[in-house]
Design a protein around this motif. Structure first.
Motif, PDB file in Angstrom:
ATOM      1  N   ALA A  85      -2.882   8.293   7.186  1.00 26.24           N
ATOM      2  CA  ALA A  85      -1.627   8.800   7.733  1.00 26.24           C
ATOM      3  C   ALA A  85      -0.650   9.254   6.654  1.00 26.24           C
ATOM      4  O   ALA A  85       0.275  10.022   6.927  1.00 26.24           O
ATOM      5  N   SER A  86      -0.846   8.796   5.428  1.00 27.37           N
ATOM      6  CA  SER A  86       0.073   9.138   4.345  1.00 27.37           C
ATOM      7  C   SER A  86       0.039  10.619   4.006  1.00 27.37           C
ATOM      8  O   SER A  86       1.011  11.168   3.468  1.00 27.37           O
TER       9      SER A  86
ATOM     10  N   LEU B 223       0.797  -1.226   0.000  1.00 26.88           N
ATOM     11  CA  LEU B 223       0.000   0.000   0.000  1.00 26.88           C
ATOM     12  C   LEU B 223       0.834   1.282   0.000  1.00 26.88           C
ATOM     13  O   LEU B 223       0.523   2.219  -0.756  1.00 26.88           O
ATOM     14  N   PRO B 224       1.896   1.403   0.817  1.00 23.47           N
ATOM     15  CA  PRO B 224       2.665   2.653   0.788  1.00 23.47           C
ATOM     16  C   PRO B 224       3.220   2.987  -0.595  1.00 23.47           C
ATOM     17  O   PRO B 224       3.192   4.154  -1.017  1.00 23.47           O
TER      18      PRO B 224
ATOM     19  N   GLY C  13      -0.395   9.121  -5.666  1.00 21.84           N
ATOM     20  CA  GLY C  13      -0.859  10.272  -4.921  1.00 21.84           C
ATOM     21  C   GLY C  13      -0.554  11.596  -5.603  1.00 21.84           C
ATOM     22  O   GLY C  13       0.353  11.673  -6.442  1.00 21.84           O
ATOM     23  N   PRO C  14      -1.293  12.669  -5.256  1.00 17.83           N
ATOM     24  CA  PRO C  14      -2.384  12.654  -4.288  1.00 17.83           C
ATOM     25  C   PRO C  14      -3.634  11.980  -4.851  1.00 17.83           C
ATOM     26  O   PRO C  14      -3.916  12.069  -6.048  1.00 17.83           O
ATOM     27  N   ILE C  15      -4.368  11.325  -3.984  1.00 17.89           N
ATOM     28  CA  ILE C  15      -5.567  10.578  -4.355  1.00 17.89           C
ATOM     29  C   ILE C  15      -6.763  11.232  -3.672  1.00 17.89           C
ATOM     30  O   ILE C  15      -6.764  11.422  -2.457  1.00 17.89           O
ATOM     31  N   ASP C  16      -7.765  11.577  -4.453  1.00 18.90           N
ATOM     32  CA  ASP C  16      -8.929  12.262  -3.888  1.00 18.90           C
ATOM     33  C   ASP C  16      -9.823  11.301  -3.106  1.00 18.90           C
ATOM     34  O   ASP C  16     -10.274  11.619  -2.012  1.00 18.90           O
TER      35      ASP C  16
END
Length: 213
Positions: free
Chosen positions: A121-122, A75-76, A83-86
């Protein structure tokens, strides 16, 4: 153009029901996969990112199918790549129900919740929709791999909803709209993909309206 990322397993990938033999690799086309159906329903202003991997778990290293299918591990990198992901949609937990893991429904929901926490948290994900997959049915050749899954599925949506509420993110119960294939028990048929895509598009639309008020 807002980006919407769908992070899931084989049912997000679009794997066809494996009938009569479990273990196939056929995949529905873009006309049927639920993320694509959802994106069309949302409209041309949205950019879809499909991230479905067959066998993916929430936070578990699979001793048979490989640790690369652990959602927590990948995932990271996925968030950094896109990213950025809305809006990020997370629908995982089906593979966590395999007999080899021996998890409770609560553990599965907490695993999905851990991914939600990582996304938030990202700092690169605006909104998260936590989706509980529909119950697994112990059918056909998948029965041995998913032995006990029907019991683990019982009440799973309630547990997901509790975790989503605690984390302050949106929740959707896929089992309230569709069922797994009746002869195979794990994957979705074409009609289910269509129905789920339309339903989740409606949920996303509602999320965006609520955030704008």
């Amino acid at each position: 153009m807002p980006d919407i990322l769908c992070f899931g397993d084989s049912n997000t990938h679009g794997t066809c029901p494996m009938v009569p033999e479990f273990g196939g690799i056929e995949r529905f086309g873009r006309d049927l996969r639920w993320p694509c159906v959802m994106a069309r329903a949302l409209g041309a202003d949205w950019h879809l990112i499909e991230e479905g991997q067959p066998g993916r778990t929430t936070v578990l290293d699979d001793p048979i199918e490989g640790e690369h299918r652990n959602g927590r591990r990948v995932l990271p990198a996925i968030i950094e790549s896109h990213g950025p992901i809305d809006v990020m949609i997370i629908m995982l937990g089906t593979n966590d129900q395999k007999a080899r893991f021996g998890l409770t429904g609560r553990d599965i929901a907490l695993g999905a919740g851990r991914l939600v926490e990582m996304a938030l948290a990202s700092g690169k994900v605006g909104r998260v929709l936590m989706v509980c997959p529909p119950p697994v049915l112990e059918r056909g050749e998948a029965n041995e791999v998913f032995a006990g899954a029907e019991a683990r599925s019982a009440g799973l949506a309630t547990k997901y909803a509790e975790v989503a509420r605690a984390l302050g993110v949106a929740f959707f119960d896929a089992g309230g709209v569709i069922e797994s294939h009746p002869d195979e028990g794990v994957h979705f048929g074409g009609a289910a993909h269509r129905a789920l895509g339309v339903a989740i598009a409606g949920k996303v639309h509602t999320m965006m309206q609520e955030s704008a008020t």
